[in-house]
Design a protein around this motif. Structure first.
Motif, PDB file in Angstrom:
ATOM      1  N   GLU A  60       0.839  -1.183   0.000  1.00  0.00           N
ATOM      2  CA  GLU A  60       0.000   0.000   0.000  1.00  0.00           C
ATOM      3  C   GLU A  60       0.880   1.241   0.000  1.00  0.00           C
ATOM      4  N   THR A  61       0.273   2.381  -0.266  1.00  0.00           N
ATOM      5  CA  THR A  61       0.997   3.643  -0.271  1.00  0.00           C
ATOM      6  C   THR A  61       1.147   4.168   1.149  1.00  0.00           C
ATOM      7  N   ALA A  62       2.351   4.582   1.482  1.00  0.00           N
ATOM      8  CA  ALA A  62       2.600   5.084   2.837  1.00  0.00           C
ATOM      9  C   ALA A  62       1.931   6.434   3.045  1.00  0.00           C
ATOM     10  N   GLU A  63       1.303   6.588   4.198  1.00  0.00           N
ATOM     11  CA  GLU A  63       0.778   7.882   4.603  1.00  0.00           C
ATOM     12  C   GLU A  63       1.756   8.535   5.568  1.00  0.00           C
ATOM     13  N   ALA A  64       1.563   9.814   5.797  1.00  0.00           N
ATOM     14  CA  ALA A  64       2.498  10.565   6.631  1.00  0.00           C
ATOM     15  C   ALA A  64       2.666   9.891   7.993  1.00  0.00           C
ATOM     16  N   GLY A  65       3.917   9.680   8.373  1.00  0.00           N
ATOM     17  CA  GLY A  65       4.218   9.113   9.672  1.00  0.00           C
ATOM     18  C   GLY A  65       4.238   7.601   9.723  1.00  0.00           C
ATOM     19  N   GLU A  66       3.791   6.920   8.663  1.00  0.00           N
ATOM     20  CA  GLU A  66       3.773   5.461   8.670  1.00  0.00           C
ATOM     21  C   GLU A  66       5.144   4.898   8.293  1.00  0.00           C
ATOM     22  N   THR A  67       5.558   3.848   8.959  1.00  0.00           N
ATOM     23  CA  THR A  67       6.795   3.151   8.607  1.00  0.00           C
ATOM     24  C   THR A  67       6.532   1.731   8.143  1.00  0.00           C
ATOM     25  N   LYS A  68       5.349   1.214   8.412  1.00  0.00           N
ATOM     26  CA  LYS A  68       4.996  -0.143   7.999  1.00  0.00           C
ATOM     27  C   LYS A  68       3.564  -0.173   7.488  1.00  0.00           C
ATOM     28  N   GLY A  69       3.303  -1.175   6.624  1.00  0.00           N
ATOM     29  CA  GLY A  69       1.970  -1.300   6.076  1.00  0.00           C
ATOM     30  C   GLY A  69       1.654  -2.739   5.738  1.00  0.00           C
ATOM     31  N   VAL A  70       0.594  -2.941   4.979  1.00  0.00           N
ATOM     32  CA  VAL A  70       0.089  -4.259   4.629  1.00  0.00           C
ATOM     33  C   VAL A  70       0.760  -4.743   3.350  1.00  0.00           C
ATOM     34  N   ASN A  71       1.057  -6.030   3.295  1.00  0.00           N
ATOM     35  CA  ASN A  71       1.445  -6.680   2.048  1.00  0.00           C
ATOM     36  C   ASN A  71       0.279  -7.550   1.617  1.00  0.00           C
ATOM     37  N   GLN A  72      -0.264  -7.296   0.441  1.00  0.00           N
ATOM     38  CA  GLN A  72      -1.509  -7.966   0.039  1.00  0.00           C
ATOM     39  C   GLN A  72      -1.347  -9.472  -0.112  1.00  0.00           C
ATOM     40  N   ASP A  73      -0.100  -9.951  -0.265  1.00  0.00           N
ATOM     41  CA  ASP A  73       0.142 -11.391  -0.408  1.00  0.00           C
ATOM     42  C   ASP A  73       0.831 -11.995   0.812  1.00  0.00           C
ATOM     43  N   ASP A  74       1.033 -11.201   1.874  1.00  0.00           N
ATOM     44  CA  ASP A  74       1.709 -11.669   3.094  1.00  0.00           C
ATOM     45  C   ASP A  74       3.074 -12.284   2.768  1.00  0.00           C
ATOM     46  N   ALA A  75       3.786 -11.708   1.810  1.00  0.00           N
ATOM     47  CA  ALA A  75       5.035 -12.291   1.311  1.00  0.00           C
ATOM     48  C   ALA A  75       6.221 -11.886   2.173  1.00  0.00           C
ATOM     49  N   ILE A  76       7.011 -12.881   2.585  1.00  0.00           N
ATOM     50  CA  ILE A  76       8.265 -12.631   3.292  1.00  0.00           C
ATOM     51  C   ILE A  76       9.309 -13.625   2.767  1.00  0.00           C
ATOM     52  N   VAL A  77      10.564 -13.401   3.154  1.00  0.00           N
ATOM     53  CA  VAL A  77      11.595 -14.420   3.027  1.00  0.00           C
ATOM     54  C   VAL A  77      11.787 -15.004   4.422  1.00  0.00           C
ATOM     55  N   LYS A  78      11.543 -16.304   4.576  1.00  0.00           N
ATOM     56  CA  LYS A  78      11.612 -16.881   5.922  1.00  0.00           C
ATOM     57  C   LYS A  78      13.031 -16.824   6.493  1.00  0.00           C
ATOM     58  N   ILE A  79      14.039 -17.161   5.685  1.00  0.00           N
ATOM     59  CA  ILE A  79      15.433 -17.055   6.117  1.00  0.00           C
ATOM     60  C   ILE A  79      16.222 -16.430   4.961  1.00  0.00           C
ATOM     61  N   GLY A  80      16.864 -15.304   5.225  1.00  0.00           N
ATOM     62  CA  GLY A  80      17.624 -14.640   4.162  1.00  0.00           C
ATOM     63  C   GLY A  80      18.785 -15.497   3.689  1.00  0.00           C
ATOM     64  N   ILE A  81      19.657 -15.900   4.612  1.00  0.00           N
ATOM     65  CA  ILE A  81      20.749 -16.821   4.316  1.00  0.00           C
ATOM     66  C   ILE A  81      20.703 -17.915   5.373  1.00  0.00           C
ATOM     67  N   ALA A  82      20.554 -19.162   4.920  1.00  0.00           N
ATOM     68  CA  ALA A  82      20.417 -20.297   5.832  1.00  0.00           C
ATOM     69  C   ALA A  82      21.680 -21.149   5.758  1.00  0.00           C
ATOM     70  N   ILE A  83      22.261 -21.455   6.923  1.00  0.00           N
ATOM     71  CA  ILE A  83      23.504 -22.223   6.994  1.00  0.00           C
ATOM     72  C   ILE A  83      23.298 -23.398   7.941  1.00  0.00           C
ATOM     73  N   GLY A  84      23.654 -24.588   7.477  1.00  0.00           N
ATOM     74  CA  GLY A  84      23.602 -25.784   8.325  1.00  0.00           C
ATOM     75  C   GLY A  84      22.345 -26.601   8.132  1.00  0.00           C
ATOM     76  N   PRO A  85      22.464 -27.928   8.056  1.00  0.00           N
ATOM     77  CA  PRO A  85      21.299 -28.781   7.782  1.00  0.00           C
ATOM     78  C   PRO A  85      20.200 -28.696   8.828  1.00  0.00           C
ATOM     79  N   ARG A  86      20.530 -28.505  10.099  1.00  0.00           N
ATOM     80  CA  ARG A  86      19.475 -28.442  11.111  1.00  0.00           C
ATOM     81  C   ARG A  86      18.581 -27.223  10.925  1.00  0.00           C
ATOM     82  N   THR A  87      19.144 -26.147  10.391  1.00  0.00           N
ATOM     83  CA  THR A  87      18.336 -24.949  10.137  1.00  0.00           C
ATOM     84  C   THR A  87      17.131 -25.287   9.276  1.00  0.00           C
ATOM     85  N   TRP A  88      17.328 -26.202   8.365  1.00  0.00           N
ATOM     86  CA  TRP A  88      16.302 -26.523   7.364  1.00  0.00           C
ATOM     87  C   TRP A  88      15.583 -27.832   7.669  1.00  0.00           C
TER      88      TRP A  88
END
Length: 495
Positions: free
Chosen positions: A289-317
């Motif tokens: 969404e478009t940021a309004e004055a004073g906002e630093t966070k908002g909605v993502n319409q698909d709830d999209a994230i990266v769960k782990i940016g860089i994953a190291i080690g088999p137990r992590t996964w």
């Protein structure tokens, strides 16, 4: 594009075709010294012979043959196109880099989860030096469930010195957009550069797909743009001696499990010796969404994230699937992360790793909570920028700022929030050409103006400049008018 059309335009394409000068009954020569310029490209019609024709050309033409595909033409293939000899090339005539690249469309039959999944295969026993350049691969999953089989592109094998560049690969039917296989552990020195990869797979459970999957030693993966992968953006299956640098991985509409993964114990027994991941950018989800004055966070319409940016080690996964086995001797340097993640970097079951100089840039959020696949016995840590399992990471050189956690198992089990103002405002490469400014910590309170608007000082400067300009114009107008009036009076004219 027909041969007649090409002749009408007078176009000559600098591709080579191996022609026989020794036998009237042999169309192709396998001698690389008898390569001649051909003034056309291989047509897509007739469709019913297309796959066989392309494969016959590669199989009959010998080393060094270039299979020229026509710009802006789609080739609906019914089976993989197979490199057959060293130093062969498949490319679009003229080497375009945009949508005018020829497209190989995976169109073979699929039934009961089995069928045609691979467009190009460069894993033959004599495929060293082959090149896949300046084409597009459309895997045509089109929202269907995954099909068992190979990646859109299968390269590597027991070969060396292959090149994949300026290729777009997207929507694979199976598990990866591009796979570089280890062969009999003799694959060596494959270059993957300047490609645009993705989307790959679906973020529905177990319908994921990788962007680039590498299991070949001493390879180079650089300057690739990987958009909307869903399993791993770039996955290293050990691949000792491989360098992964200057790539950009980002999500827009789907959640990605891992940006860059160094978690697989097989097939190299966790050997990441001299494998270096450096200077890459990983962008999690941003508010849509478009940021309004004073906002630093908002909605993502698909709830999209990266769960782990860089994953190291088999137990992590994989949790305890590989028991006490570890990832060994890799290096992760100077990578940047921005946007919404579960964890920026997560390390567990790793020995002799170096992790230094990695930073958060722009606006970031670390969000998510236990999902249905989280273990009831493991303690899943709260989302955080950098986490390290204090019990399973040994003899490693880890940068400051990592949070020590008692349990780093199966961290991809977390799920993003369902809605809510949790995503930072920012952008991704498709909507923002600017590079973020580096910082060592999250800057989620940055004002919206820091992401493309003018600063307050710049606005003030413009305002002052406008005022001074108007004043100067008024003064000039006053003197010009007085001069004109005096001259008119002298000549007897009136205004």
């Amino acid at each position: 594009m027909s041969n007649a059309a090409l002749q009408k335009t007078g176009t000559t394409f600098q591709h080579r075709r191996a022609l026989s000068g020794h036998s009237r009954n042999t169309l192709f020569s396998e001698s690389p010294v008898e390569l001649h310029t051909r003034a056309d490209c291989e047509p897509a019609d007739p469709l019913n012979t297309l796959t066989d024709r392309l494969n016959a050309l590669l199989n009959s033409s010998g080393p060094g043959y270039v299979l020229p595909l026509c710009p802006s033409v789609q080739y609906f293939i019914q089976a993989p196109i197979l490199f057959a000899a060293q130093d062969q090339e498949i490319s679009t005539v003229g080497y375009p880099t945009g949508d005018d690249r020829a497209t190989l469309v995976v169109a073979g039959p699929v039934a009961n989860g089995q069928g045609h999944t691979t467009a190009v295969d460069g894993t033959c026993q004599n495929c060293s030096g082959v090149k896949l350049r300046n084409i597009q691969i459309n895997g045509t999953r089109a929202g269907a469930s995954p099909t068992s089989g190979g990646a859109n592109i299968e390269m590597g094998g027991s070969n060396a010195n292959q090149l994949i560049e300026y290729v777009r690969s997207f929507d694979p039917r199976s598990w990866s957009c591009l796979h570089i296989a280890e062969g009999a552990f003799t694959c060596n020195n494959i270059t993957v550069q300047n490609n645009d990869i993705g989307p790959c797979g679906s973020d529905n459970f177990q319908e994921w797909a990788d962007g680039i999957s590498v299991s070949c030693q001493n390879s180079l993966v650089r300057n690739n743009m990987v958009n909307n992968p869903t399993d791993g953006g770039i996955v290293l299956f050990g691949s000792p001696g491989t360098v992964v640098e200057n790539n950009t991985i980002w999500v827009e509409t789907m959640t990605l499990l891992g940006g860059i993964n160094m978690v697989d114990y097989d097939p190299w027994n966790g050997n990441y010796t001299d494998t270096v991941v450096r200077n890459n950018i990983i962008r999690g989800g941003f508010a849509t969404e478009t940021a309004e004055a004073g906002e630093t966070k908002g909605v993502n319409q698909d709830d999209a994230i990266v769960k782990i940016g860089i994953a190291i080690g088999p137990r992590t996964w994989f949790g305890d699937r590989y028991f006490n086995n570890v990832s060994l001797s890799g290096t992760v340097l100077n990578n940047q992360l921005t946007g919404a993640f579960g964890y920026g970097i997560a390390i567990s079951s790793a020995t002799n790793f170096t992790v230094q100089g990695n930073t958060l840039v722009g606006n970031t959020s670390f969000i998510g909570s236990n999902g249905p696949n989280c273990s009831t016995t493991d303690v899943t840590p709260s989302p955080a920028p950098f986490v390290q399992d204090q019990n399973t990471v040994q003899s490693s050189n880890i940068q400051s700022g990592f949070q020590l956690i008692p349990d780093g198992n199966s961290l991809t089990c977390i799920m993003p929030p369902e809605g809510g103002d949790y995503w930072p405002f920012g952008g991704n490469p498709s909507s923002s050409g600017s590079s973020p400014t580096s910082s060592g910590s999250p800057t989620s309170n940055s004002s919206p103006s820091s992401h493309g608007g003018l600063s307050g000082g710049a606005k003030a400067g413009i305002a002052i400049g406008v005022i001074l300009g108007v004043a100067a114009l008024a003064i000039v107008t006053y003197f010009v008018r007085n001069w004109a009036v005096r001259r008119a009076r002298a000549s007897g004219r009136r205004y």
